[in-house]
Design a protein around this motif. Sequence first.
Motif, PDB file in Angstrom:
ATOM      1  N   ALA A 163     -58.490 103.125  -7.607  1.00 12.49           N
ATOM      2  CA  ALA A 163     -57.234 102.709  -6.967  1.00 12.49           C
ATOM      3  C   ALA A 163     -56.090 103.623  -7.393  1.00 12.49           C
ATOM      4  CB  ALA A 163     -56.926 101.258  -7.329  1.00 12.49           C
ATOM      5  N   GLY A 164     -56.108 104.017  -8.657  1.00 12.61           N
ATOM      6  CA  GLY A 164     -55.076 104.929  -9.137  1.00 12.61           C
ATOM      7  C   GLY A 164     -55.163 106.296  -8.474  1.00 12.61           C
ATOM      8  N   TYR A 165     -56.380 106.731  -8.221  1.00 13.70           N
ATOM      9  CA  TYR A 165     -56.550 108.021  -7.535  1.00 13.70           C
ATOM     10  C   TYR A 165     -55.938 107.978  -6.133  1.00 13.70           C
ATOM     11  CZ  TYR A 165     -59.644 110.751 -10.630  1.00 13.70           C
ATOM     12  OH  TYR A 165     -60.162 111.513 -11.646  1.00 13.70           O
ATOM     13  N   SER A 167     -53.841 105.665  -4.775  1.00 19.16           N
ATOM     14  CA  SER A 167     -52.584 104.947  -4.524  1.00 19.16           C
ATOM     15  C   SER A 167     -51.528 105.867  -3.922  1.00 19.16           C
ATOM     16  CB  SER A 167     -52.064 104.309  -5.815  1.00 19.16           C
ATOM     17  OG  SER A 167     -51.695 105.295  -6.763  1.00 19.16           O
ATOM     18  N   GLY A 168     -51.551 107.114  -4.328  1.00 15.44           N
ATOM     19  CA  GLY A 168     -50.582 108.055  -3.772  1.00 15.44           C
ATOM     20  C   GLY A 168     -50.886 108.466  -2.349  1.00 15.44           C
ATOM     21  N   GLN A 169     -52.056 108.036  -1.868  1.00 16.46           N
ATOM     22  CA  GLN A 169     -52.414 108.350  -0.486  1.00 16.46           C
ATOM     23  C   GLN A 169     -51.819 107.335   0.488  1.00 16.46           C
ATOM     24  OE1 GLN A 169     -53.506 111.259   0.046  1.00 16.46           O
ATOM     25  NE2 GLN A 169     -55.722 111.366  -0.089  1.00 16.46           N
ATOM     26  N   VAL A 170     -51.205 106.314  -0.058  1.00 16.24           N
ATOM     27  CA  VAL A 170     -50.499 105.344   0.783  1.00 16.24           C
ATOM     28  C   VAL A 170     -49.052 105.815   0.910  1.00 16.24           C
ATOM     29  CG1 VAL A 170     -49.829 102.937   1.037  1.00 16.24           C
ATOM     30  CG2 VAL A 170     -51.998 103.505  -0.082  1.00 16.24           C
ATOM     31  N   PRO A 172     -45.073 105.898   1.187  1.00 17.89           N
ATOM     32  CA  PRO A 172     -44.074 105.009   0.558  1.00 17.89           C
ATOM     33  C   PRO A 172     -43.456 104.029   1.536  1.00 17.89           C
ATOM     34  CG  PRO A 172     -43.264 107.287   0.697  1.00 17.89           C
ATOM     35  CD  PRO A 172     -44.703 107.321   1.091  1.00 17.89           C
ATOM     36  N   GLN A 173     -43.537 104.328   2.827  1.00 21.90           N
ATOM     37  CA  GLN A 173     -42.970 103.416   3.833  1.00 21.90           C
ATOM     38  C   GLN A 173     -43.859 102.196   4.093  1.00 21.90           C
ATOM     39  OE1 GLN A 173     -43.430 106.687   4.182  1.00 21.90           O
ATOM     40  NE2 GLN A 173     -41.602 107.674   5.010  1.00 21.90           N
ATOM     41  N   ARG A 179     -50.285  97.815   1.180  1.00 23.13           N
ATOM     42  CA  ARG A 179     -50.596  98.838   0.167  1.00 23.13           C
ATOM     43  C   ARG A 179     -51.571  98.272  -0.856  1.00 23.13           C
ATOM     44  NH1 ARG A 179     -48.324 102.911  -2.922  1.00 23.13           N
ATOM     45  NH2 ARG A 179     -46.623 103.127  -1.449  1.00 23.13           N
ATOM     46  N   TRP A 180     -51.240  97.097  -1.376  1.00 24.75           N
ATOM     47  CA  TRP A 180     -52.042  96.545  -2.465  1.00 24.75           C
ATOM     48  C   TRP A 180     -53.339  95.937  -1.963  1.00 24.75           C
ATOM     49  CZ3 TRP A 180     -51.565  98.249  -7.117  1.00 24.75           C
ATOM     50  CH2 TRP A 180     -50.343  98.825  -7.504  1.00 24.75           C
ATOM     51  N   TYR A 228     -48.169 111.684   5.005  1.00 22.09           N
ATOM     52  CA  TYR A 228     -48.211 111.612   3.536  1.00 22.09           C
ATOM     53  C   TYR A 228     -49.618 111.779   2.977  1.00 22.09           C
ATOM     54  CZ  TYR A 228     -43.311 110.363   2.982  1.00 22.09           C
ATOM     55  OH  TYR A 228     -41.935 110.395   2.962  1.00 22.09           O
ATOM     56  N   ASP A 229     -50.562 112.158   3.803  1.00 20.99           N
ATOM     57  CA  ASP A 229     -51.924 112.347   3.321  1.00 20.99           C
ATOM     58  C   ASP A 229     -51.988 113.625   2.487  1.00 20.99           C
ATOM     59  OD1 ASP A 229     -54.657 112.721   2.953  1.00 20.99           O
ATOM     60  OD2 ASP A 229     -55.142 111.819   4.887  1.00 20.99           O
ATOM     61  N   SER A 230     -52.350 113.484   1.213  1.00 20.88           N
ATOM     62  CA  SER A 230     -52.444 114.653   0.334  1.00 20.88           C
ATOM     63  C   SER A 230     -53.831 115.278   0.365  1.00 20.88           C
ATOM     64  CB  SER A 230     -52.140 114.254  -1.118  1.00 20.88           C
ATOM     65  OG  SER A 230     -50.881 113.657  -1.212  1.00 20.88           O
TER      66      SER A 230
ATOM     67  N   MET B  75     -37.136 106.933  -0.905  1.00 24.00           N
ATOM     68  CA  MET B  75     -38.205 107.288   0.036  1.00 24.00           C
ATOM     69  C   MET B  75     -38.503 108.794  -0.109  1.00 24.00           C
ATOM     70  SD  MET B  75     -40.052 105.499   2.015  1.00 24.00           S
ATOM     71  CE  MET B  75     -39.034 104.046   2.306  1.00 24.00           C
ATOM     72  N   ARG B  78     -42.950 113.844   1.464  1.00 22.77           N
ATOM     73  CA  ARG B  78     -44.375 114.042   1.199  1.00 22.77           C
ATOM     74  C   ARG B  78     -44.537 115.078   0.090  1.00 22.77           C
ATOM     75  NH1 ARG B  78     -46.717 118.581   5.184  1.00 22.77           N
ATOM     76  NH2 ARG B  78     -48.566 118.172   3.953  1.00 22.77           N
ATOM     77  N   HIS B  81     -44.039 112.039  -3.487  1.00 20.50           N
ATOM     78  CA  HIS B  81     -44.006 110.582  -3.562  1.00 20.50           C
ATOM     79  C   HIS B  81     -44.932 110.013  -4.609  1.00 20.50           C
ATOM     80  CE1 HIS B  81     -47.388 111.515  -0.979  1.00 20.50           C
ATOM     81  NE2 HIS B  81     -47.835 110.301  -1.125  1.00 20.50           N
ATOM     82  N   ASP B  82     -45.821 110.811  -5.155  1.00 27.00           N
ATOM     83  CA  ASP B  82     -46.848 110.327  -6.067  1.00 27.00           C
ATOM     84  C   ASP B  82     -47.241 111.447  -7.016  1.00 27.00           C
ATOM     85  OD1 ASP B  82     -49.262 108.435  -6.685  1.00 27.00           O
ATOM     86  OD2 ASP B  82     -50.137 110.406  -6.319  1.00 27.00           O
ATOM     87  N   PHE B  84     -50.131 112.304  -8.311  1.00 25.95           N
ATOM     88  CA  PHE B  84     -51.298 113.088  -7.885  1.00 25.95           C
ATOM     89  C   PHE B  84     -50.957 113.978  -6.689  1.00 25.95           C
ATOM     90  CE2 PHE B  84     -55.592 111.406  -9.541  1.00 25.95           C
ATOM     91  CZ  PHE B  84     -55.099 111.343 -10.825  1.00 25.95           C
ATOM     92  N   SER B  85     -50.106 113.476  -5.814  1.00 29.72           N
ATOM     93  CA  SER B  85     -49.699 114.290  -4.664  1.00 29.72           C
ATOM     94  C   SER B  85     -48.878 115.485  -5.142  1.00 29.72           C
ATOM     95  CB  SER B  85     -48.894 113.451  -3.673  1.00 29.72           C
ATOM     96  OG  SER B  85     -49.662 112.371  -3.206  1.00 29.72           O
ATOM     97  N   LEU B 105     -54.327 104.853 -15.555  1.00 29.85           N
ATOM     98  CA  LEU B 105     -53.742 105.681 -14.497  1.00 29.85           C
ATOM     99  C   LEU B 105     -52.670 104.947 -13.693  1.00 29.85           C
ATOM    100  CD1 LEU B 105     -53.673 108.328 -12.982  1.00 29.85           C
ATOM    101  CD2 LEU B 105     -55.642 107.572 -11.630  1.00 29.85           C
ATOM    102  N   LEU B 106     -52.968 103.724 -13.270  1.00 28.55           N
ATOM    103  CA  LEU B 106     -51.979 102.988 -12.475  1.00 28.55           C
ATOM    104  C   LEU B 106     -50.716 102.748 -13.291  1.00 28.55           C
ATOM    105  CD1 LEU B 106     -54.356 100.505 -10.652  1.00 28.55           C
ATOM    106  CD2 LEU B 106     -52.823 102.119  -9.509  1.00 28.55           C
ATOM    107  N   LYS B 109     -48.728 106.124 -13.581  1.00 28.32           N
ATOM    108  CA  LYS B 109     -48.071 106.453 -12.313  1.00 28.32           C
ATOM    109  C   LYS B 109     -46.838 105.563 -12.100  1.00 28.32           C
ATOM    110  CE  LYS B 109     -51.414 108.404  -9.132  1.00 28.32           C
ATOM    111  NZ  LYS B 109     -52.013 108.169  -7.805  1.00 28.32           N
ATOM    112  N   ALA B 122     -46.187 102.975  -7.472  1.00 28.10           N
ATOM    113  CA  ALA B 122     -47.388 103.651  -6.978  1.00 28.10           C
ATOM    114  C   ALA B 122     -47.637 104.875  -7.816  1.00 28.10           C
ATOM    115  CB  ALA B 122     -47.236 104.031  -5.521  1.00 28.10           C
TER     116      ALA B 122
END
Lengths: 289, 122
Positions: A163-165, A167-170, A172-173, A179-180, A228-230, B75, B78, B81-82, B84-85, B105-106, B109, B122
Amino acid sequence: MPEFEPIVGRYFTMTVGGEEVRIYVEEAGTGIPLVCLHTAGADARQFRHLMCDTEITENYRVIAFDMPWHGKSNPPAGWQEREYKLTTELYRETVQVFCEAMELDQPVIMGCSMGGRIVLHLALENPDAFRAVIALEGADRLEPYYDTEWLHRPDVHGGEVAAGYVSGQVAPQSPSEYRWETLYAYMQGGPGIFKGDLHFYWVDGHFDDRSGLIDTSRCPVYLLSGEYDSSCTPERALATAERIKGSSITIMEGMGHFPMSENPALFRGYILPVLDEIRAGRQVQPEST
Amino acid sequence: MIERLAEFVNGNAALVRQGRYVDFAILVGVGEIDYIVEIDAGRIAQVRRRTINIESGRFAIRAAAEVWQEHWTPMPKRDHHDLFSMMAAGLASIDGDIAPFMQNLLYFKALLSAPRPTSEGA
């Protein structure tokens, strides 16, 4: 009686890779079969919003199944003695066997992430079997940006690190609730399953050298990728669309890697026109960049 | 902003609980400035500038000041925002003992995005 959702779930057993696997499948709606493939390390719950959207289910029979080893589908007997590792061939066979078992006639296949990759393989290898393919967050070439070894080892909680890996793929909007919910599914995955899926997603599934051979006149290809897809970044999706001549590409603003589950209201604005076009049998033109 | 991390973290009971097994210092680099962030059972015990080069933490996370600033906006763009990103885009890096980072990790972050208004962690 409670107010039931229209989704109905059932189990059946099919043979994949020479082994029997008990599969969980759920569906809603009538009309053109729309087979939905979940992301790596998750399960078919990601598509629950589509199945409860009457604008979709009045024309489409929306079907989503948990891949073997995922969700409520079982791994093959003897699973405990091996390491799970998804390959292109096994994934392709799984989807084809599923469609045959369900006796689906020219379904539309929509997959997300690793599902978005395999639908491109299916469009290449068996274009006449599908009415169209929709690749959500799917590309023909991806580059790993984290070490998957951390996903399956005894000193790290596999569910929480997965989930931590992601989570940034969601984006922010996206609404907190969804999300959860999306991340919760990752926390529930079996040991090493997300890692094993990523073998296909990041190692075995590259085919940018052959994706240009997809004949979109026989099997239309729709690519939709979140801003926002990394992982399947907009740039990688655009590069894929460039190689697949005649494909349609849409970059979804304010969206991440899990459009159908992280922000269903925003996603329906993108997917409804695609489904309408497929139903009308129109060949779409590239929409946006 | 990083100097005020304690006020963003310590009042967040869920975040502190998430980090309840974290009892060590990490290094956070904001541009050219390194900070030692001391964590005690998930709470921020102290944030201070590194004054001697032999000081460090279990691991070090670094990004340019403007990248952190964007990360902490309501906001973010891209790639900002994270954590890892940011790393995937080459905008942040991590060095040192990665295991405790992955084990929590969570938490980490969320900790590092805590200055973000209405942060989801997040």
